[in-house]
Scaffold this motif. Structure first.
Motif, PDB file in Angstrom:
ATOM      1  N   GLN A  80       0.847  -1.184   0.000  1.00  9.65           N
ATOM      2  CA  GLN A  80       0.000   0.000   0.000  1.00  9.65           C
ATOM      3  C   GLN A  80       0.890   1.244   0.000  1.00  9.65           C
ATOM      4  O   GLN A  80       1.091   1.892   1.018  1.00  9.65           O
ATOM      5  N   GLU A  81       1.414   1.553  -1.192  1.00  6.70           N
ATOM      6  CA  GLU A  81       2.404   2.625  -1.336  1.00  6.70           C
ATOM      7  C   GLU A  81       1.863   3.987  -0.895  1.00  6.70           C
ATOM      8  O   GLU A  81       2.550   4.740  -0.219  1.00  6.70           O
ATOM      9  N   LYS A  82       0.644   4.324  -1.308  1.00  8.52           N
ATOM     10  CA  LYS A  82       0.106   5.660  -1.000  1.00  8.52           C
ATOM     11  C   LYS A  82      -0.043   5.875   0.497  1.00  8.52           C
ATOM     12  O   LYS A  82       0.296   6.945   1.006  1.00  8.52           O
ATOM     13  N   LYS A  83      -0.538   4.873   1.211  1.00  8.03           N
ATOM     14  CA  LYS A  83      -0.664   4.995   2.666  1.00  8.03           C
ATOM     15  C   LYS A  83       0.708   5.086   3.316  1.00  8.03           C
ATOM     16  O   LYS A  83       0.898   5.857   4.262  1.00  8.03           O
ATOM     17  N   ALA A  84       1.664   4.312   2.810  1.00 10.97           N
ATOM     18  CA  ALA A  84       3.018   4.342   3.370  1.00 10.97           C
ATOM     19  C   ALA A  84       3.664   5.703   3.151  1.00 10.97           C
ATOM     20  O   ALA A  84       4.269   6.264   4.067  1.00 10.97           O
ATOM     21  N   ILE A  85       3.528   6.250   1.936  1.00 15.59           N
ATOM     22  CA  ILE A  85       4.119   7.561   1.650  1.00 15.59           C
ATOM     23  C   ILE A  85       3.453   8.639   2.504  1.00 15.59           C
ATOM     24  O   ILE A  85       4.124   9.559   2.991  1.00 15.59           O
ATOM     25  N   ALA A  86       2.128   8.525   2.724  1.00 12.10           N
ATOM     26  CA  ALA A  86       1.437   9.506   3.580  1.00 12.10           C
ATOM     27  C   ALA A  86       1.983   9.459   5.005  1.00 12.10           C
ATOM     28  O   ALA A  86       2.201  10.508   5.633  1.00 12.10           O
ATOM     29  N   LEU A  87       2.236   8.267   5.520  1.00 11.97           N
ATOM     30  CA  LEU A  87       2.798   8.146   6.867  1.00 11.97           C
ATOM     31  C   LEU A  87       4.244   8.622   6.918  1.00 11.97           C
ATOM     32  O   LEU A  87       4.676   9.220   7.906  1.00 11.97           O
ATOM     33  N   ILE A  88       4.996   8.369   5.866  1.00  8.77           N
ATOM     34  CA  ILE A  88       6.379   8.862   5.810  1.00  8.77           C
ATOM     35  C   ILE A  88       6.375  10.383   5.803  1.00  8.77           C
ATOM     36  O   ILE A  88       7.177  11.020   6.493  1.00  8.77           O
ATOM     37  N   ASN A  89       5.462  10.984   5.042  1.00  8.34           N
ATOM     38  CA  ASN A  89       5.368  12.444   5.022  1.00  8.34           C
ATOM     39  C   ASN A  89       4.922  12.993   6.371  1.00  8.34           C
ATOM     40  O   ASN A  89       5.367  14.070   6.782  1.00  8.34           O
ATOM     41  N   ALA A  90       4.048  12.265   7.078  1.00  6.85           N
ATOM     42  CA  ALA A  90       3.661  12.687   8.426  1.00  6.85           C
ATOM     43  C   ALA A  90       4.857  12.648   9.371  1.00  6.85           C
ATOM     44  O   ALA A  90       5.035  13.545  10.207  1.00  6.85           O
ATOM     45  N   ALA A  91       5.695  11.628   9.222  1.00  2.42           N
ATOM     46  CA  ALA A  91       6.911  11.540  10.041  1.00  2.42           C
ATOM     47  C   ALA A  91       7.881  12.661   9.686  1.00  2.42           C
ATOM     48  O   ALA A  91       8.511  13.251  10.569  1.00  2.42           O
ATOM     49  N   ARG A  92       7.985  12.960   8.397  1.00  6.03           N
ATOM     50  CA  ARG A  92       8.878  14.046   7.973  1.00  6.03           C
ATOM     51  C   ARG A  92       8.380  15.386   8.510  1.00  6.03           C
ATOM     52  O   ARG A  92       9.169  16.225   8.942  1.00  6.03           O
ATOM     53  N   ALA A  93       7.056  15.598   8.483  1.00  6.82           N
ATOM     54  CA  ALA A  93       6.490  16.855   8.985  1.00  6.82           C
ATOM     55  C   ALA A  93       6.700  16.990  10.486  1.00  6.82           C
ATOM     56  O   ALA A  93       6.882  18.101  10.989  1.00  6.82           O
ATOM     57  N   LEU A  94       6.679  15.879  11.200  1.00  2.00           N
ATOM     58  CA  LEU A  94       6.879  15.892  12.649  1.00  2.00           C
ATOM     59  C   LEU A  94       8.230  16.489  13.033  1.00  2.00           C
ATOM     60  O   LEU A  94       8.338  17.210  14.023  1.00  2.00           O
ATOM     61  N   VAL A  95       9.257  16.222  12.233  1.00  2.00           N
ATOM     62  CA  VAL A  95      10.597  16.720  12.557  1.00  2.00           C
ATOM     63  C   VAL A  95      10.989  17.937  11.713  1.00  2.00           C
ATOM     64  O   VAL A  95      12.117  18.387  11.774  1.00  2.00           O
ATOM     65  N   GLY A  96      10.049  18.436  10.884  1.00  4.25           N
ATOM     66  CA  GLY A  96      10.305  19.659  10.123  1.00  4.25           C
ATOM     67  C   GLY A  96      10.995  19.445   8.790  1.00  4.25           C
ATOM     68  O   GLY A  96      11.619  20.376   8.270  1.00  4.25           O
ATOM     69  N   LEU A  97      10.902  18.256   8.212  1.00  3.25           N
ATOM     70  CA  LEU A  97      11.491  17.995   6.902  1.00  3.25           C
ATOM     71  C   LEU A  97      10.441  18.185   5.806  1.00  3.25           C
ATOM     72  O   LEU A  97       9.240  18.071   6.054  1.00  3.25           O
TER      73      LEU A  97
END
Length: 107
Positions: A67-84
């Motif tokens: 499930q690439e789209k869900k995985a990328i959304a979670l990766i982007n949420a993790a990136r946003a958490l640390v300001g990336l």
């Protein structure tokens, strides 16, 4: 004799069916590696660390399921958490010079 032949045919069909159902997960797994590289040297609070670990774990789970789209959304949420900056999950061929790719070490 007939039972073993039947068993071989059934196992072959099962393995072929399983191989067709697994979509490519190279995009999200490489994005998880890129996130790990981007996180090196960033100091996190224990709460941020826990939230980040949860999001990365869930992204890996979705990536494993294909499930690439869900995985990328979670990766982007993790990136946003640390300001990336968020990622699209695709390699940016236009903005990465070929010379830079050649000079990077290969693991």
């Amino acid at each position: 004799m007939i039972n073993s032949r039947f068993l071989k045919i059934v196992l072959c069909i099962v393995f072929l069916g399983a191989s067709f159902q697994q979509p490519s997960m190279a995009g999200c797994s490489s994005e998880i590696r890129v996130l790990g590289d981007d996180l090196s040297g960033i100091k996190l609070s224990p709460q941020q660390n826990q939230l980040l670990a949860d999001r990365i774990f869930r992204a890996k789970r979705h990536c494993f399921r294909g499930q690439e789209k869900k995985a990328i959304a979670l990766i982007n949420a993790a990136r946003a958490l640390v300001g990336l900056q968020p990622t699209t999950g695709e390699f940016d061929w236009e903005n990465i010079p070929i010379e830079d790719l050649n000079s990077r070490p290969i693991n």
